[in-house]
Design a protein around this motif. Structure first.
Motif, PDB file in Angstrom:
ATOM      1  N   ALA A 134       0.562  -1.231  -0.061  1.00 19.72           N
ATOM      2  CA  ALA A 134       0.067  -0.028   0.157  1.00 19.72           C
ATOM      3  C   ALA A 134       0.818   1.218   0.068  1.00 19.72           C
ATOM      4  N   LEU A 135       2.301   0.971  -0.183  1.00 21.70           N
ATOM      5  CA  LEU A 135       3.021   2.329  -0.086  1.00 21.70           C
ATOM      6  C   LEU A 135       2.571   3.213  -1.243  1.00 21.70           C
ATOM      7  N   GLY A 136       2.903   4.582  -1.125  1.00 17.45           N
ATOM      8  CA  GLY A 136       2.490   5.433  -2.116  1.00 17.45           C
ATOM      9  C   GLY A 136       2.392   6.812  -1.562  1.00 17.45           C
ATOM     10  N   LYS A 137       2.015   7.812  -2.211  1.00 16.44           N
ATOM     11  CA  LYS A 137       2.113   9.213  -1.622  1.00 16.44           C
ATOM     12  C   LYS A 137       0.814   9.355  -0.357  1.00 16.44           C
ATOM     13  N   GLY A 146       2.544  13.462   8.037  1.00 18.42           N
ATOM     14  CA  GLY A 146       2.498  14.226   7.000  1.00 18.42           C
ATOM     15  C   GLY A 146       2.859  13.674   5.517  1.00 18.42           C
ATOM     16  N   ILE A 147       2.322  14.133   4.749  1.00 22.50           N
ATOM     17  CA  ILE A 147       2.523  13.563   3.153  1.00 22.50           C
ATOM     18  C   ILE A 147       3.947  14.113   2.523  1.00 22.50           C
ATOM     19  N   VAL A 148       4.750  13.154   2.095  1.00 25.12           N
ATOM     20  CA  VAL A 148       6.051  13.540   1.476  1.00 25.12           C
ATOM     21  C   VAL A 148       5.920  14.241   0.204  1.00 25.12           C
ATOM     22  N   ASN A 149       6.631  15.217  -0.060  1.00 17.73           N
ATOM     23  CA  ASN A 149       6.402  15.853  -1.359  1.00 17.73           C
ATOM     24  C   ASN A 149       6.970  14.938  -2.453  1.00 17.73           C
ATOM     25  N   GLY A 150       6.204  14.923  -3.540  1.00 21.18           N
ATOM     26  CA  GLY A 150       6.590  13.877  -4.601  1.00 21.18           C
ATOM     27  C   GLY A 150       6.453  14.646  -6.041  1.00 21.18           C
ATOM     28  N   VAL A 151       6.339  13.883  -7.061  1.00 20.87           N
ATOM     29  CA  VAL A 151       6.239  14.410  -8.396  1.00 20.87           C
ATOM     30  C   VAL A 151       5.331  15.535  -8.385  1.00 20.87           C
ATOM     31  N   GLY A 152       5.500  16.639  -8.919  1.00 18.33           N
ATOM     32  CA  GLY A 152       4.769  17.872  -9.094  1.00 18.33           C
ATOM     33  C   GLY A 152       4.791  18.760  -7.784  1.00 18.33           C
ATOM     34  N   ASP A 153       5.207  18.539  -6.920  1.00 20.89           N
ATOM     35  CA  ASP A 153       5.315  19.220  -5.590  1.00 20.89           C
ATOM     36  C   ASP A 153       6.922  19.953  -5.761  1.00 20.89           C
ATOM     37  N   HIS A 196      11.355   5.820  -4.458  1.00 20.76           N
ATOM     38  CA  HIS A 196      10.462   6.832  -4.483  1.00 20.76           C
ATOM     39  C   HIS A 196       9.266   6.572  -3.633  1.00 20.76           C
ATOM     40  N   SER A 197       9.156   7.624  -2.519  1.00 22.47           N
ATOM     41  CA  SER A 197       8.025   7.323  -1.562  1.00 22.47           C
ATOM     42  C   SER A 197       6.597   7.415  -2.129  1.00 22.47           C
ATOM     43  N   ASP A 198       6.424   8.183  -3.305  1.00 18.19           N
ATOM     44  CA  ASP A 198       5.204   8.192  -3.977  1.00 18.19           C
ATOM     45  C   ASP A 198       4.975   7.203  -5.063  1.00 18.19           C
ATOM     46  N   LYS A 199       5.842   6.260  -5.428  1.00 18.68           N
ATOM     47  CA  LYS A 199       5.936   5.469  -6.570  1.00 18.68           C
ATOM     48  C   LYS A 199       5.619   6.184  -7.919  1.00 18.68           C
ATOM     49  N   GLN A 200       6.253   7.309  -7.939  1.00 19.82           N
ATOM     50  CA  GLN A 200       6.008   8.116  -9.239  1.00 19.82           C
ATOM     51  C   GLN A 200       7.262   8.346  -9.797  1.00 19.82           C
ATOM     52  N   GLY A 201       7.517   8.513 -10.975  1.00 13.82           N
ATOM     53  CA  GLY A 201       8.894   9.115 -11.805  1.00 13.82           C
ATOM     54  C   GLY A 201       9.640   7.962 -11.831  1.00 13.82           C
ATOM     55  N   ASN A 203      10.623   6.047 -14.483  1.00 18.59           N
ATOM     56  CA  ASN A 203      10.154   5.230 -15.444  1.00 18.59           C
ATOM     57  C   ASN A 203      10.000   3.815 -14.848  1.00 18.59           C
ATOM     58  N   ASN A 204       9.794   3.773 -13.391  1.00 16.62           N
ATOM     59  CA  ASN A 204       9.017   2.836 -12.669  1.00 16.62           C
ATOM     60  C   ASN A 204       8.388   3.001 -11.343  1.00 16.62           C
ATOM     61  N   SER A 205       7.800   2.058 -10.845  1.00 15.09           N
ATOM     62  CA  SER A 205       6.894   2.401  -9.513  1.00 15.09           C
ATOM     63  C   SER A 205       7.543   1.823  -8.382  1.00 15.09           C
ATOM     64  N   SER A 206       8.787   1.792  -8.397  1.00 12.64           N
ATOM     65  CA  SER A 206       9.284   1.133  -7.161  1.00 12.64           C
ATOM     66  C   SER A 206       9.588   2.131  -5.896  1.00 12.64           C
ATOM     67  N   TRP A 207       9.205   1.447  -5.040  1.00 11.73           N
ATOM     68  CA  TRP A 207       9.224   2.355  -3.495  1.00 11.73           C
ATOM     69  C   TRP A 207      10.586   2.187  -3.016  1.00 11.73           C
ATOM     70  N   ASN A 208      11.417   1.369  -3.302  1.00  8.22           N
ATOM     71  CA  ASN A 208      12.608   0.893  -2.802  1.00  8.22           C
ATOM     72  C   ASN A 208      13.972   0.895  -3.515  1.00  8.22           C
ATOM     73  N   SER A 209      13.554   1.091  -4.912  1.00 13.19           N
ATOM     74  CA  SER A 209      14.884   0.860  -5.765  1.00 13.19           C
ATOM     75  C   SER A 209      14.515   1.546  -7.062  1.00 13.19           C
ATOM     76  N   THR A 210      14.494   2.688  -7.216  1.00 13.54           N
ATOM     77  CA  THR A 210      14.101   3.566  -8.593  1.00 13.54           C
ATOM     78  C   THR A 210      15.563   3.904  -9.400  1.00 13.54           C
ATOM     79  N   HIS A 211      16.199   4.586  -8.689  1.00 13.37           N
ATOM     80  CA  HIS A 211      17.734   5.066  -9.314  1.00 13.37           C
ATOM     81  C   HIS A 211      18.408   5.219  -8.294  1.00 13.37           C
ATOM     82  N   ALA A 212      19.850   5.536  -8.829  1.00 17.55           N
ATOM     83  CA  ALA A 212      20.917   5.823  -7.961  1.00 17.55           C
ATOM     84  C   ALA A 212      20.936   7.546  -7.766  1.00 17.55           C
ATOM     85  N   SER A 213      21.509   7.900  -6.674  1.00 20.42           N
ATOM     86  CA  SER A 213      21.874   9.654  -6.715  1.00 20.42           C
ATOM     87  C   SER A 213      23.087   9.848  -7.314  1.00 20.42           C
ATOM     88  N   ARG A 214      23.198  11.219  -7.542  1.00 16.90           N
ATOM     89  CA  ARG A 214      24.188  11.778  -8.310  1.00 16.90           C
ATOM     90  C   ARG A 214      25.654  11.688  -7.494  1.00 16.90           C
TER      91      ARG A 214
END
Length: 236
Positions: A134-137, A146-153, A196-201, A203-214
Motif C-alpha cells: 500500500a505504499l505510495g504518496k 505528513g505527506i512527503v512531497n512527490g512528483v509535481g510538488d 520513491h515514496s510516492d511510487k512516481q517517476g 520510469n518505474n513505480s518502485s518504492w525502494n529501488s528506482t535510481h541511484a543518486s548523483r
C-alpha cells in the motif's frame, strides 16, 4: 380488512428497519478502509522521516541511521518500540534491508496498514507482486502524519535512501550503492540507491529501488528530488 391492516403494518416495519440500517452507514470493524487502512486504531510501525539528518547520505552507518529513526519515532510518542532504518549494506558482512525490519504487519502514522509481511512488502510471490503493497504518496506518511512531497510538488523530496535492490537485498557487485555504507557525504565518490515514496517517476513505480543518486552530498541528494530521508520500521 384486519388481515390487510396487519400486512400494511408489517411492510411499514420492514421499510423503517431498512431506513435505519442505511442511516447507520457501512458496518464497522473487520476489513481495511479503502482496502488498505485498518478498521481498529493501530500504533505506528512504519514512517518516512519528516526531515533528513542534513549531512547527505552520511548517517554514521546503520547504527546511526537506526538511532535517527528511533529519535524521530520518540518525538511522535513511539519511542518504546525498536526502530530500524530500511537500508542494505555492501561488502564483508553485507546486510539486506528486508532482513532487519521485523516480520510485520506495519501501519503508518494514521493506523493504516501498508504491508502485512515482508513478502507482501516486496512482492515475493506472483500474487503478492500483482496486488502490491500500500505504499505510495497517501500512505507513505511521516511520523507527523505528513505527506512527503512527490512528483509535481516543490520541492520534490520523494527520493528515499535504501541502498537496496527491488527485492530488498544488498547489491553484490563492486559498485558503491550505499555511499560507503552510509558514512560518506562526499561529492563524486560513490552513490546511493534510492526509492520513491510516492511510487512516481523514474520510469518505474518502485518504492525502494528506482535510481541511484548523483553522489553522496546533501546537494547531490537534493538535485534529483530528495532530502536524505529514510524509511523506518518498528521491528517489534
Amino acid at each position: 380488512m384486519k388481515k390487510t391492516l396487519l400486512l400494511v403494518a408489517a411492510a411499514m416495519v420492514l421499510v423503517l428497519g431498512t431506513i435505519a440500517l442505511i442511516a447507520q452507514g457501512p458496518a464497522q470493524g473487520g476489513g481495511q478502509g479503502g482496502g488498505r487502512g485498518s478498521a481498529a486504531a493501530q500504533p505506528m510501525s512504519f514512517f518516512v522521516t519528516s526531515v533528513g539528518k542534513g549531512d547527505g547520505a552520511n548517517y554514521g552507518g546503520l547504527t546511526g541511521a537506526d538511532a535517527y529513526c528511533q529519535q524521530m519515532a520518540a518525538s511522535a510518542g513511539r519511542g518504546g518500540a525498536t526502530w530500524h532504518a530500511y537500508l542494505s549494506t555492501q561488502g564483508a558482512g553485507a546486510v539486506n534491508a528486508r532482513d532487519r525490519i521485523g516480520n510485520g504487519p506495519w501501519f503508518n502514522s494514521r493506523g493504516q496498514r501498508v504491508a502485512m509481511n515482508v513478502g507482501e512488502l516486496h512482492g515475493d510471490s506472483i500474487e503478492q507482486a500483482r496486488i502490491g503493497n500500500a505504499l505510495g504518496k497517501q500512505f507513505s506518511l511521516t511520523e507527523k502524519q505528513g505527506i512527503v512531497n512527490g512528483v509535481g510538488d516543490m520541492p520534490n523530496t520523494h527520493d528515499i535512501l535504501t541502498g537496496s535492490q527491488p527485492d530488498g537485498r544488498a547489491y553484490t557487485d563492486a559498485m558503491d550503492h550505499t555511499c560507503s555504507n552510509y558514512t560518506s557525504n562526499a561529492d563524486g565518490r560513490g552513490q546511493v540507491q534510492l526509492g520513491h515514496s510516492d511510487k512516481q517517476g523514474g520510469n518505474n513505480s518502485s518504492w525502494n529501488s528506482t535510481h541511484a543518486s548523483r553522489g553522496c552530498s546533501q546537494p547531490n541528494l537534493v538535485s534529483t528530488g530528495g532530502a536524505g530521508l529514510l524509511y523506518c520500521f518498528a521491528v517489534n
